[in-house]
Design a protein around this motif. Structure first.
Motif, PDB file in Angstrom:
ATOM      1  N   CYS A 279       0.852  -1.182   0.000  1.00 13.61           N
ATOM      2  CA  CYS A 279       0.000   0.000   0.000  1.00 13.61           C
ATOM      3  C   CYS A 279       0.893   1.239   0.000  1.00 13.61           C
ATOM      4  CB  CYS A 279      -0.880  -0.027   1.243  1.00 13.61           C
ATOM      5  SG  CYS A 279      -1.914   1.428   1.397  1.00 13.61           S
TER       6      CYS A 279
ATOM      7  N   LYS B 178      -2.447  16.275  -1.511  1.00 11.72           N
ATOM      8  CA  LYS B 178      -3.505  16.235  -2.507  1.00 11.72           C
ATOM      9  C   LYS B 178      -2.913  16.515  -3.875  1.00 11.72           C
ATOM     10  CE  LYS B 178      -7.506  17.456   0.173  1.00 11.72           C
ATOM     11  NZ  LYS B 178      -8.664  18.319   0.281  1.00 11.72           N
TER      12      LYS B 178
ATOM     13  N   MET C 259      -6.516  15.549 -10.060  1.00  8.54           N
ATOM     14  CA  MET C 259      -6.862  14.274 -10.684  1.00  8.54           C
ATOM     15  C   MET C 259      -6.153  14.092 -12.026  1.00  8.54           C
ATOM     16  SD  MET C 259      -8.436  11.856  -9.501  1.00  8.54           S
ATOM     17  CE  MET C 259      -9.319  10.386  -9.874  1.00  8.54           C
TER      18      MET C 259
ATOM     19  N   LEU D  57      -2.644  12.863 -11.247  1.00  7.54           N
ATOM     20  CA  LEU D  57      -2.547  11.805 -10.249  1.00  7.54           C
ATOM     21  C   LEU D  57      -1.821  10.560 -10.755  1.00  7.54           C
ATOM     22  CD1 LEU D  57      -3.299  11.036  -7.368  1.00  7.54           C
ATOM     23  CD2 LEU D  57      -5.437  10.152  -8.263  1.00  7.54           C
TER      24      LEU D  57
ATOM     25  N   ILE E 104       1.815   9.063  -9.562  1.00  6.24           N
ATOM     26  CA  ILE E 104       1.910   7.716  -8.990  1.00  6.24           C
ATOM     27  C   ILE E 104       2.921   6.883  -9.778  1.00  6.24           C
ATOM     28  CG2 ILE E 104       0.657   5.549  -8.657  1.00  6.24           C
ATOM     29  CD1 ILE E 104      -1.780   7.316  -7.943  1.00  6.24           C
TER      30      ILE E 104
ATOM     31  N   PHE F 184      -4.510   0.724  -9.252  1.00  5.62           N
ATOM     32  CA  PHE F 184      -4.735   2.004  -8.595  1.00  5.62           C
ATOM     33  C   PHE F 184      -6.084   1.932  -7.893  1.00  5.62           C
ATOM     34  CE2 PHE F 184      -6.754   6.205  -8.764  1.00  5.62           C
ATOM     35  CZ  PHE F 184      -5.885   6.883  -7.925  1.00  5.62           C
TER      36      PHE F 184
ATOM     37  N   SER G 107      -8.492   4.159  -5.227  1.00 12.62           N
ATOM     38  CA  SER G 107      -8.728   5.423  -4.537  1.00 12.62           C
ATOM     39  C   SER G 107     -10.058   5.323  -3.807  1.00 12.62           C
ATOM     40  CB  SER G 107      -8.771   6.581  -5.539  1.00 12.62           C
ATOM     41  OG  SER G 107      -9.142   7.773  -4.880  1.00 12.62           O
TER      42      SER G 107
ATOM     43  N   THR H 108     -12.507   7.456  -1.194  1.00 13.06           N
ATOM     44  CA  THR H 108     -12.769   8.743  -0.566  1.00 13.06           C
ATOM     45  C   THR H 108     -14.069   8.643   0.213  1.00 13.06           C
ATOM     46  OG1 THR H 108     -11.724   9.853  -2.426  1.00 13.06           O
ATOM     47  CG2 THR H 108     -13.076  11.203  -0.995  1.00 13.06           C
TER      48      THR H 108
ATOM     49  N   ASN I  37     -15.187   5.706  -5.020  1.00  8.47           N
ATOM     50  CA  ASN I  37     -14.237   4.600  -5.095  1.00  8.47           C
ATOM     51  C   ASN I  37     -13.796   4.406  -6.537  1.00  8.47           C
ATOM     52  OD1 ASN I  37     -14.684   4.023  -2.337  1.00  8.47           O
ATOM     53  ND2 ASN I  37     -16.496   2.865  -2.896  1.00  8.47           N
TER      54      ASN I  37
END
Length: 67
Positions: A10, A16, A19, A22, A26, A44, A46, A48, A58
């Motif tokens: 993980c 932040k 998007m 992002l 990564i 990936f 995500s 929230t 999600n």
């Protein structure tokens, strides 16, 4: 729970990120910290959760390092 599987790590972002940037950010982290190479794949995820919103967000997607 993902740690229960072999070779799953993980990585939490400590800031932040927009998007649009992002997945690029990564990919850079995976190349620098985990020696990922072009063509390597990663999942990936995500999640929230918001106490303000009635819905959570999600995202689950398979990505490939592109260079």
């Amino acid at each position: 729970q993902l740690r229960l599987l072999r070779s799953v790590t993980c990585v939490l972002l400590d800031r932040k990120v927009e998007m649009e940037k992002l997945l690029h950010d990564i990919s850079s982290i995976l190349k620098q910290k985990f020696s990922f190479k072009k063509g390597d794949k990663f999942v990936f995820v995500s999640l929230t959760a918001s106490s303000v919103s009635a819905r959570n967000s999600n995202i689950f997607t398979l990505q490939e390092i592109d260079g």
